[in-house]
Scaffold this motif. Structure first.
Motif, short mmCIF file in Angstrom:
data_model
loop_
_atom_site.label_atom_id
_atom_site.label_comp_id
_atom_site.label_asym_id
_atom_site.label_seq_id
_atom_site.Cartn_x
_atom_site.Cartn_y
_atom_site.Cartn_z
N LEU A 1 0.83 -1.20 0.00
CA LEU A 1 0.00 0.00 0.00
C LEU A 1 0.87 1.25 0.00
CD1 LEU A 1 -2.75 -1.06 2.59
CD2 LEU A 1 -2.90 -1.12 0.11
N LEU A 2 2.00 1.20 0.73
CA LEU A 2 2.91 2.34 0.76
C LEU A 2 3.51 2.59 -0.62
CD1 LEU A 2 4.50 4.49 2.36
CD2 LEU A 2 6.21 2.73 2.87
N ALA A 3 3.81 1.51 -1.35
CA ALA A 3 4.34 1.67 -2.71
C ALA A 3 3.35 2.41 -3.60
CB ALA A 3 4.67 0.29 -3.30
N VAL A 4 2.06 2.05 -3.50
CA VAL A 4 1.03 2.75 -4.28
C VAL A 4 0.98 4.22 -3.87
CG1 VAL A 4 -1.43 2.85 -4.82
CG2 VAL A 4 -0.31 0.64 -4.56
N LEU A 5 1.08 4.47 -2.57
CA LEU A 5 1.06 5.86 -2.08
C LEU A 5 2.20 6.67 -2.68
CD1 LEU A 5 0.32 5.55 1.74
CD2 LEU A 5 -1.01 6.85 0.09
N LEU A 6 3.42 6.12 -2.60
CA LEU A 6 4.60 6.86 -3.05
C LEU A 6 4.54 7.16 -4.54
CD1 LEU A 6 7.54 5.12 -1.11
CD2 LEU A 6 6.28 7.18 -0.51
N PHE A 7 4.08 6.19 -5.34
CA PHE A 7 4.14 6.36 -6.79
C PHE A 7 2.92 7.08 -7.37
CE2 PHE A 7 7.10 2.61 -6.50
CZ PHE A 7 8.22 3.30 -6.92
N THR A 8 1.73 6.80 -6.83
CA THR A 8 0.52 7.34 -7.47
C THR A 8 -0.07 8.55 -6.76
OG1 THR A 8 -1.00 5.88 -6.27
CG2 THR A 8 -0.09 5.04 -8.33
N TRP B 1 1.66 10.46 -3.95
CA TRP B 1 2.65 11.47 -3.59
C TRP B 1 3.63 11.78 -4.71
CZ3 TRP B 1 3.92 8.99 1.83
CH2 TRP B 1 2.81 9.17 2.67
N LYS B 2 3.60 10.96 -5.78
CA LYS B 2 4.42 11.20 -6.97
C LYS B 2 5.92 11.31 -6.65
CE LYS B 2 0.52 11.74 -9.32
NZ LYS B 2 0.03 10.66 -10.20
N TRP B 3 6.40 10.42 -5.80
CA TRP B 3 7.84 10.42 -5.49
C TRP B 3 8.65 10.00 -6.72
CZ3 TRP B 3 10.22 8.81 -0.25
CH2 TRP B 3 9.64 9.56 0.79
N LYS B 4 9.86 10.53 -6.82
CA LYS B 4 10.76 10.11 -7.89
C LYS B 4 11.28 8.70 -7.58
CE LYS B 4 12.18 14.77 -9.17
NZ LYS B 4 13.29 15.76 -9.23
N LYS B 5 11.47 7.92 -8.62
CA LYS B 5 11.85 6.51 -8.43
C LYS B 5 13.19 6.38 -7.70
CE LYS B 5 9.29 4.53 -12.32
NZ LYS B 5 9.38 3.79 -13.60
N ARG B 6 14.10 7.30 -7.94
CA ARG B 6 15.43 7.16 -7.32
C ARG B 6 15.37 7.32 -5.80
NH1 ARG B 6 15.96 12.08 -10.18
NH2 ARG B 6 16.21 13.94 -8.86
N TYR B 7 14.29 7.95 -5.29
CA TYR B 7 14.10 8.05 -3.85
C TYR B 7 13.22 6.92 -3.31
CZ TYR B 7 15.78 12.82 -4.67
OH TYR B 7 16.52 13.90 -5.04
N ALA B 8 12.14 6.61 -4.04
CA ALA B 8 11.15 5.65 -3.55
C ALA B 8 11.66 4.22 -3.57
CB ALA B 8 9.87 5.76 -4.37
N ILE B 9 12.34 3.82 -4.67
CA ILE B 9 12.73 2.42 -4.82
C ILE B 9 13.72 1.96 -3.75
CG2 ILE B 9 13.94 0.79 -6.35
CD1 ILE B 9 12.50 2.13 -8.70
N PRO B 10 14.80 2.71 -3.45
CA PRO B 10 15.71 2.25 -2.38
C PRO B 10 15.02 2.15 -1.03
CG PRO B 10 16.74 3.98 -3.69
CD PRO B 10 15.31 3.93 -4.11
N LEU C 1 11.74 1.61 -0.42
CA LEU C 1 10.85 0.45 -0.44
C LEU C 1 11.64 -0.85 -0.39
CD1 LEU C 1 8.26 1.68 -3.12
CD2 LEU C 1 7.78 1.25 -0.70
N ALA C 2 12.82 -0.86 -1.05
CA ALA C 2 13.65 -2.07 -1.04
C ALA C 2 14.08 -2.42 0.38
CB ALA C 2 14.88 -1.85 -1.93
N VAL C 3 14.44 -1.40 1.18
CA VAL C 3 14.82 -1.64 2.58
C VAL C 3 13.64 -2.21 3.36
CG1 VAL C 3 15.49 -0.52 4.74
CG2 VAL C 3 16.62 0.11 2.60
N PHE D 1 10.91 -3.78 2.22
CA PHE D 1 10.55 -5.13 1.76
C PHE D 1 11.58 -6.15 2.23
CE2 PHE D 1 7.56 -3.23 -1.36
CZ PHE D 1 6.50 -4.10 -1.18
N LEU D 2 12.87 -5.78 2.19
CA LEU D 2 13.91 -6.71 2.64
C LEU D 2 13.72 -7.07 4.11
CD1 LEU D 2 16.62 -8.15 2.01
CD2 LEU D 2 17.78 -6.08 2.81
N VAL D 3 13.48 -6.05 4.95
CA VAL D 3 13.31 -6.27 6.39
C VAL D 3 12.05 -7.12 6.66
CG1 VAL D 3 12.82 -5.14 8.59
CG2 VAL D 3 14.58 -4.22 7.08
N ASP D 4 10.93 -6.70 6.06
CA ASP D 4 9.67 -7.40 6.35
C ASP D 4 9.63 -8.79 5.76
OD1 ASP D 4 8.70 -5.32 7.85
OD2 ASP D 4 7.66 -4.35 6.20
#
Length: 652
Positions: A408-415, A417-426, A428-430, A432-435
């Motif tokens: 759900l956070l990924a949808v929030l960031l991309f659709t 809040w319109k975050w840039k991928k270079r900020y959102a992807i790292p 989210l990766a952290v 997802f890796l932890v969870d």
């Protein structure tokens, strides 16, 4: 002080009394008052984690062959993992990021789901995101069964440490406390709730003090704050570290409650409480438990209670039990609130909702949920017997919900809040890796009890999706055979006998002629002078202002189409809304006199069929749920002596 869309709103305290936000002392008083209230309600679950989290990480009851040695490497590694888990999962993900996504001040999976549906223009997200949100809700019910069981049981188990002669009484006392807790729900918790904050303040102060005293005797434990120790744990003993994650995650259980309870207190008081009081208190206690185990390995029996000197252990059992009861109360209240949201958003059948406070709208009691939870929790306690056995079932629901929150956070960031991928992807990766690491570690516990929340989640998910899909199919089938309202008015209004008074026909769709109206005309051969075709709509926001409550269209010949809009946190009081509309002279033919108004409801009987839509077993399940749903008369607060129900049959 809640914020909506980035702009501050006037603060309210837990009794909904406004506080002047412009006066400096008013702002400070509001923040402290709400922060203490948040400590009492929001942090009960995560606050009781020290009762069992550290012990379970080392006891390895479910993997005795991989029991962690009580040496400096492993103790420091576990403390470091707990600290950085709380920083990444709770502080960064929930407190800093997800709590920014409020739906008009409200939080939680369903509120977030409604926000995404309302604001996202990309329909491709909708189906998958809805299913994820519903499954997160289903897991929440599993969590709400396990939390009271494990919290109360682990607190009462302190009796075996403080007074060994009472060891055989642990189970009966825990069951008695749980039964008492559920029996008082119908009376409301407003008075008792006023004490929650001070009790939890005393609890956190106590566990922090005990932790500091122990850590002061072994000060080298403070180096565990360095991430080096967590990393070194994985380098030296990777498989044991991976399995340990299944218990380390118990230190962050309850993190999702911060977001779910945001509507009651606002994000600032919750952030303030977490950063300046709860997080330091928890870490002091975990450091103290670690220091104790470095000095005395035999304390692993129950390091939380062994922190206290012998003469203070019985009082500590008392305050820990009070904290566990408060944590359980918060989860039960949360289950009521989530159920109300689910009913309004169309995922749960109508259930009887009783208000336990005249002044606070959020104080509700749902009998069916209350007694179902009580039976499930007592059965869990009797089945698993100890808190150690229950912790195996605990992690799956929590880590599953956290993984869904990442999506759900990924949808929030991309659709949104319109975050840039270079900020959102790292970022989210952290997350997802932890969870994913936590979830994978907890999957190893499935044979030992982790199956329960998965089974409960699947059953509840099936019920929720069956109800939502069945309602949609039923509305579609009824719409197929509906006569256009203009055709009906032209053909019936002139020929039927008109009688004095007002008839309100409740209908789920704002198109066509309601079945109840057709049946009434067919059998009684009369029409009232004023006919209101009324549909109640639930918006994708928690509250709809009174000014936007109603939309009325005059169809001519005394017919009016009316739409009433409510938020998913509001109750639909139809007579109250009609009086307000009539009093302000709305386009509905004048004021409403309840003694001169009849409400007509259509009660559908479902006929399972081979038509495409749902499998037969789901159609039968939906039909059973429909039969047992609360009557629309009580749900919409219609006067019992002014209601006429007319039946119809529908194939889906």
């Amino acid at each position: 002080m809640s914020e909506t869309n980035g702009s501050p709103e006037p603060a309210t305290d837990s009794t909904s009394q406004p506080i002047d936000p412009h006066h400096p002392h008013g702002r400070e008083a509001a923040l402290w008052k709400l922060a203490i209230g948040a400590i009492g309600i929001v942090f009960g679950d995560i606050g009781t984690s020290p009762l069992y989290a550290f012990r379970e990480t080392f006891s390895a009851a479910h993997h005795p062959e991989h029991r962690l040695p009580l040496d400096q490497l492993h103790i420091m590694g576990v403390i470091s993992l707990m600290f950085w888990s709380m920083m990444i999962v709770v502080t960064l993900k929930y407190v800093t990021l997800i709590m920014r996504a409020d739906n008009k001040g409200e939080g939680g999976s369903l509120a977030l789901l409604a926000l995404i549906n309302r604001t996202s223009g990309q329909k491709r997200w909708t189906a998958g995101i809805v299913l994820l949100g519903v499954f997160a809700t289903a897991l929440f019910y599993g969590d709400s069964m396990i939390t009271p069981a494990v919290s109360v049981l682990s607190a009462v188990e302190g009796l075996a440490v403080a007074a060994p002669g009472f060891a055989d009484w642990v189970l009966p006392i825990a069951i008695a406390i749980l039964a008492f807790l559920f029996s008082i729900q119908r009376t409301g918790t407003a008075r008792v709730g006023a004490m929650f904050g001070p009790i939890m303040l005393a609890y956190f102060a106590t566990i922090a003090t005990l932790g500091v005293i122990s850590a002061a005797q072994t000060p080298e434990v403070l180096w565990a704050f360095l991430p080096h120790y967590a990393a070194n744990f994985f380098v030296v003993d990777p498989f044991a570290a991976f399995l340990a994650l299944g218990s380390v995650v118990l230190a962050v259980t309850g993190a999702e409650a911060l977001y779910a309870d945001m509507g009651h207190f606002g994000r600032k008081p919750i952030r303030f409480s977490w950063l300046w009081f709860v997080l330091p208190a928890l870490m002091c206690n975990y450091l103290g438990q670690g220091a104790l185990l470095m000095r005395d390995a035999t304390a692993l029996q129950n390091p939380f209670y062994m922190l206290a000197p012998e003469y203070l252990r019985l009082p500590l059992v008392g305050i820990a039990t009070a904290a566990a009861i408060i944590a359980s109360q918060a989860v039960i209240t949360g289950a009521f609130s989530v159920t109300q949201q689910g009913i309004q958003l169309g995922f749960i059948p109508r259930l009887r909702i009783a208000h336990t406070s005249a002044s606070t709208a959020g104080q509700i009691y749902i009998p069916l949920i209350n007694w179902a939870l009580m039976v499930a929790i007592i059965l869990l306690v009797l089945t698993f017997q100890t808190s150690s056995n229950l912790t195996a079932a605990y992690g799956i629901a929590v880590t599953g919900a956290m993984l869904i929150d990442n999506c759900l956070l990924a949808v929030l960031l991309f659709t949104l809040w319109k975050w840039k991928k270079r900020y959102a992807i790292p970022l989210l990766a952290v997350f997802f890796l932890v969870d994913l690491a936590y979830f994978s570690a907890n999957l190893t516990k499935v044979p030992d009890g982790g199956w329960f929340p998965l089974l409960a989640g699947i059953v509840i998910f099936t019920l929720l999706t069956t109800w939502a899909k069945g309602r949609r199919l039923m509305v579609e089938r009824m719409r197929e055979g509906a006569m256009p309202i203009k055709v009906f008015i032209q053909s019936a209004a002139g020929s039927a006998t008109r009688v004095p008074g007002t008839a309100v026909f409740m209908t789920s769709t704002p198109e066509g002629v309601p079945h109840a109206l057709l049946h009434n005309l067919k059998h009684n051969k009369v029409l009232h002078e004023r006919v209101i075709l009324l549909t109640v709509k639930i918006a994708d926001q928690p509250y709809v202002p009174e000014a936007e409550r109603a939309k009325v269209d005059d169809l001519g010949q005394g017919f009016h189409r009316m739409l009433l809009y409510y938020g998913f946190m509001q109750e639909a009081d139809v007579p109250g809304a009609l009086k307000a509309i009539g009093a302000c002279g709305g386009n509905c033919g004048g004021a409403f006199n309840m003694m001169d108004t009849s409400f007509f409801l259509s009660r559908q009987t479902l006929l399972p069929s081979e038509r495409p839509g749902m499998r037969i077993w789901r159609e039968k399940l939906f039909a059973w749920m429909l039969r047992n749903a609360e009557s629309a008369m009580e749900f919409f607060r219609l006067p019992t002596n002014r209601v006429v129900e007319l039946g119809s049959q529908v194939e889906i």
